[in-house]
Design a protein around this motif. Structure first.
Motif, mmCIF file in Angstrom:
data_model
loop_
_atom_site.group_PDB
_atom_site.id
_atom_site.type_symbol
_atom_site.label_atom_id
_atom_site.label_comp_id
_atom_site.label_asym_id
_atom_site.label_seq_id
_atom_site.Cartn_x
_atom_site.Cartn_y
_atom_site.Cartn_z
ATOM 1 N N MET A 1 -33.003 -4.155 -29.058
ATOM 2 C CA MET A 1 -33.466 -4.582 -30.376
ATOM 3 C C MET A 1 -34.833 -5.234 -30.256
ATOM 4 O O MET A 1 -35.076 -6.022 -29.365
ATOM 5 C CB MET A 1 -32.482 -5.594 -30.983
ATOM 6 N N GLU A 2 -35.701 -4.871 -31.176
ATOM 7 C CA GLU A 2 -36.999 -5.530 -31.250
ATOM 8 C C GLU A 2 -37.124 -6.177 -32.617
ATOM 9 O O GLU A 2 -36.600 -5.682 -33.605
ATOM 10 C CB GLU A 2 -38.140 -4.521 -31.070
ATOM 11 N N ARG A 3 -37.851 -7.290 -32.673
ATOM 12 C CA ARG A 3 -37.967 -7.997 -33.947
ATOM 13 C C ARG A 3 -39.342 -8.622 -34.080
ATOM 14 O O ARG A 3 -39.843 -9.247 -33.157
ATOM 15 C CB ARG A 3 -36.893 -9.081 -34.040
ATOM 16 N N LEU A 4 -39.949 -8.439 -35.243
ATOM 17 C CA LEU A 4 -41.224 -9.087 -35.539
ATOM 18 C C LEU A 4 -41.217 -9.481 -37.003
ATOM 19 O O LEU A 4 -40.973 -8.657 -37.874
ATOM 20 C CB LEU A 4 -42.389 -8.130 -35.263
ATOM 21 N N ARG A 5 -41.484 -10.732 -37.292
ATOM 22 C CA ARG A 5 -41.415 -11.222 -38.667
ATOM 23 C C ARG A 5 -42.789 -11.285 -39.310
ATOM 24 O O ARG A 5 -43.760 -11.629 -38.670
ATOM 25 C CB ARG A 5 -40.798 -12.621 -38.703
ATOM 26 N N HIS A 6 -42.827 -10.927 -40.585
ATOM 27 C CA HIS A 6 -43.987 -11.216 -41.421
ATOM 28 C C HIS A 6 -43.789 -12.588 -42.035
ATOM 29 O O HIS A 6 -42.671 -13.089 -42.145
ATOM 30 C CB HIS A 6 -44.085 -10.177 -42.546
ATOM 31 N N HIS A 7 -44.862 -13.201 -42.477
ATOM 32 C CA HIS A 7 -44.755 -14.497 -43.125
ATOM 33 C C HIS A 7 -44.096 -14.349 -44.485
ATOM 34 O O HIS A 7 -44.453 -13.503 -45.275
ATOM 35 C CB HIS A 7 -46.152 -15.129 -43.290
ATOM 36 N N GLY A 8 -43.053 -15.181 -44.736
ATOM 37 C CA GLY A 8 -42.409 -15.223 -46.037
ATOM 38 C C GLY A 8 -41.691 -13.942 -46.406
ATOM 39 O O GLY A 8 -41.704 -12.964 -45.696
ATOM 40 N N GLY A 9 -41.004 -13.964 -47.562
ATOM 41 C CA GLY A 9 -40.428 -12.747 -48.093
ATOM 42 C C GLY A 9 -38.967 -12.567 -47.762
ATOM 43 O O GLY A 9 -38.276 -13.478 -47.335
ATOM 44 N N VAL A 10 -38.490 -11.346 -47.981
ATOM 45 C CA VAL A 10 -37.093 -10.981 -47.803
ATOM 46 C C VAL A 10 -36.912 -10.332 -46.435
ATOM 47 O O VAL A 10 -37.674 -9.456 -46.047
ATOM 48 C CB VAL A 10 -36.650 -10.007 -48.917
ATOM 49 N N LYS A 11 -35.886 -10.756 -45.723
ATOM 50 C CA LYS A 11 -35.621 -10.170 -44.406
ATOM 51 C C LYS A 11 -34.711 -8.950 -44.540
ATOM 52 O O LYS A 11 -33.695 -8.994 -45.233
ATOM 53 C CB LYS A 11 -34.987 -11.192 -43.473
ATOM 54 N N ILE A 12 -35.090 -7.872 -43.872
ATOM 55 C CA ILE A 12 -34.339 -6.620 -43.878
ATOM 56 C C ILE A 12 -33.899 -6.307 -42.457
ATOM 57 O O ILE A 12 -34.670 -6.470 -41.507
ATOM 58 C CB ILE A 12 -35.196 -5.459 -44.406
ATOM 59 N N ALA A 13 -32.668 -5.831 -42.307
ATOM 60 C CA ALA A 13 -32.190 -5.309 -41.029
ATOM 61 C C ALA A 13 -31.928 -3.819 -41.175
ATOM 62 O O ALA A 13 -31.235 -3.393 -42.111
ATOM 63 C CB ALA A 13 -30.911 -6.018 -40.597
ATOM 64 N N VAL A 14 -32.516 -3.003 -40.293
ATOM 65 C CA VAL A 14 -32.225 -1.570 -40.261
ATOM 66 C C VAL A 14 -31.326 -1.318 -39.057
ATOM 67 O O VAL A 14 -31.638 -1.724 -37.936
ATOM 68 C CB VAL A 14 -33.507 -0.709 -40.208
ATOM 69 N N VAL A 15 -30.199 -0.665 -39.294
ATOM 70 C CA VAL A 15 -29.173 -0.465 -38.274
ATOM 71 C C VAL A 15 -29.180 0.988 -37.822
ATOM 72 O O VAL A 15 -29.248 1.909 -38.643
ATOM 73 C CB VAL A 15 -27.783 -0.833 -38.825
ATOM 74 N N GLN A 16 -29.086 1.185 -36.523
ATOM 75 C CA GLN A 16 -29.087 2.534 -35.947
ATOM 76 C C GLN A 16 -27.785 2.785 -35.192
ATOM 77 O O GLN A 16 -27.415 2.020 -34.303
ATOM 78 C CB GLN A 16 -30.272 2.687 -35.001
ATOM 79 N N THR A 17 -27.099 3.859 -35.558
ATOM 80 C CA THR A 17 -25.873 4.259 -34.895
ATOM 81 C C THR A 17 -25.561 5.691 -35.303
ATOM 82 O O THR A 17 -26.211 6.240 -36.195
ATOM 83 C CB THR A 17 -24.709 3.325 -35.276
ATOM 84 N N ALA A 18 -24.574 6.310 -34.638
ATOM 85 C CA ALA A 18 -24.138 7.658 -35.002
ATOM 86 C C ALA A 18 -22.728 7.577 -35.572
ATOM 87 O O ALA A 18 -21.838 6.980 -34.956
ATOM 88 C CB ALA A 18 -24.168 8.574 -33.784
ATOM 89 N N SER A 19 -22.524 8.157 -36.741
ATOM 90 C CA SER A 19 -21.176 8.219 -37.302
ATOM 91 C C SER A 19 -20.443 9.417 -36.693
ATOM 92 O O SER A 19 -21.016 10.223 -35.964
ATOM 93 C CB SER A 19 -21.236 8.341 -38.828
ATOM 94 N N SER A 20 -19.161 9.522 -37.018
ATOM 95 C CA SER A 20 -18.350 10.640 -36.544
ATOM 96 C C SER A 20 -17.583 11.199 -37.735
ATOM 97 O O SER A 20 -17.794 10.780 -38.877
ATOM 98 C CB SER A 20 -17.372 10.167 -35.461
ATOM 99 N N ASN A 21 -16.676 12.108 -37.494
ATOM 100 C CA ASN A 21 -15.832 12.629 -38.572
ATOM 101 C C ASN A 21 -14.552 11.823 -38.738
ATOM 102 O O ASN A 21 -13.694 12.173 -39.551
ATOM 103 C CB ASN A 21 -15.509 14.101 -38.325
#
Length: 272
Positions: A1-21
């Motif tokens: 995981m890498e993380r870099l914040r901008h000043h102020g605002g709303v924090k977003i998390a983008v999640v990466q994974t593979a689904s299955s059936n």
């Protein structure tokens, strides 16, 4: 995981994974992944396209996997949102009037567990030897923008990236962030296409782009958040994980003042 914040605002998390059936396994993965991302206290967690269930093989059907908007998968999203105090966007297959061809739908759930938006994928992936329209029904041509906190988020899915008119329609409807869950299929130059389109949509619309992609053997991964100048401010490589970034109204205003391309347009295109 890498993380870099901008000043102020709303924090977003983008999640990466593979689904299955295996839908039950995918629901458990949603619970776990949202809980993990929530440790960073984001206001929005973005999960990939088709998180409820993976696409069927060529010639197959996802019709039996589809659910209604009050089904088990949405129930898990709503419960997780309330438990962790965060909005969630995730992809599912939603029942349509055609039993064998559901919608490819993005669900947006607020931190209070209420459904705040549903976007049915407009552009189906009939390209690169695949025909998504054999399995799915296209949604109506209409931009879907949801409000989370003080910001507006435009919803689009995977192959939609190749059609800049949709991102422009979302921005014209007020979107400051384009949210792009995806299952971007691997292939020659496909990863290059993915990163190029994400950057282009950010730069040409002077907006943020938050992309959460499936990975694994079939899909490219490379989830990321891009700022209005086209800079990747948070990224995940090929492995499972998540990245967080903060979007800033001040940064958005600053970029749009320096690069007023939206104001300088001479053409106005109405979506068909």
């Amino acid at each position: 995981m890498e993380r870099l914040r901008h000043h102020g605002g709303v924090k977003i998390a983008v999640v990466q994974t593979a689904s299955s059936n295996d839908k039950a396994a995918n629901r458990e993965a949603v619970r776990r992944l949202v809980a993990e991302a929530a440790r960073e206290r984001p206001e929005l967690v973005v999960l990939p396209e088709a998180m409820m269930a993976d696409f069927a093989a060529e010639g197959g059907s996802v019709g039996e996997q589809a659910e209604a908007l009050d089904g088990e998968f949405v129930g898990v999203l709503r419960k997780a949102a309330v438990e962790h105090g965060t909005a969630i966007v995730a992809g599912m297959f939603e029942r349509s009037c055609d039993e064998g061809r559901p919608y490819n739908t993005l669900l947006a759930v607020g931190a209070d567990g209420e459904l705040i938006g549903a976007y049915r994928k407009i552009h189906l992936y009939d390209a690169f030897g695949y025909k998504e329209s054999d399995q799915l029904t296209a949604g109506d041509v209409a931009p879907v923008v949801v409000r989370i906190g003080a910001h507006k988020f435009g919803l689009m899915t995977c192959y939609d990236l190749r059609f800049p008119e949709l991102s422009r329609a979302l921005v014209d409807a007020g979107a400051e962030v384009l949210v792009v869950p995806a299952a971007w299929v691997r292939g020659p130059l496909k990863e290059h296409h993915w990163t190029t389109f994400l950057t282009a949509r950010a730069v040409e619309n002077t907006c943020y782009v938050a992309a959460a992609a499936q990975n694994g053997k079939k899909y490219s991964g490379l989830s990321q958040v891009i700022d209005p100048q086209g800079i990747a401010i948070a990224a995940v490589g090929e492995a499972d994980g998540f990245a967080t970034a903060e979007i800033s109204a001040e940064r958005l205003a600053e970029v749009r003042k320096r690069n007023p391309s939206l104001q300088n347009r001479r053409f106005t295109v109405t979506p068909r």
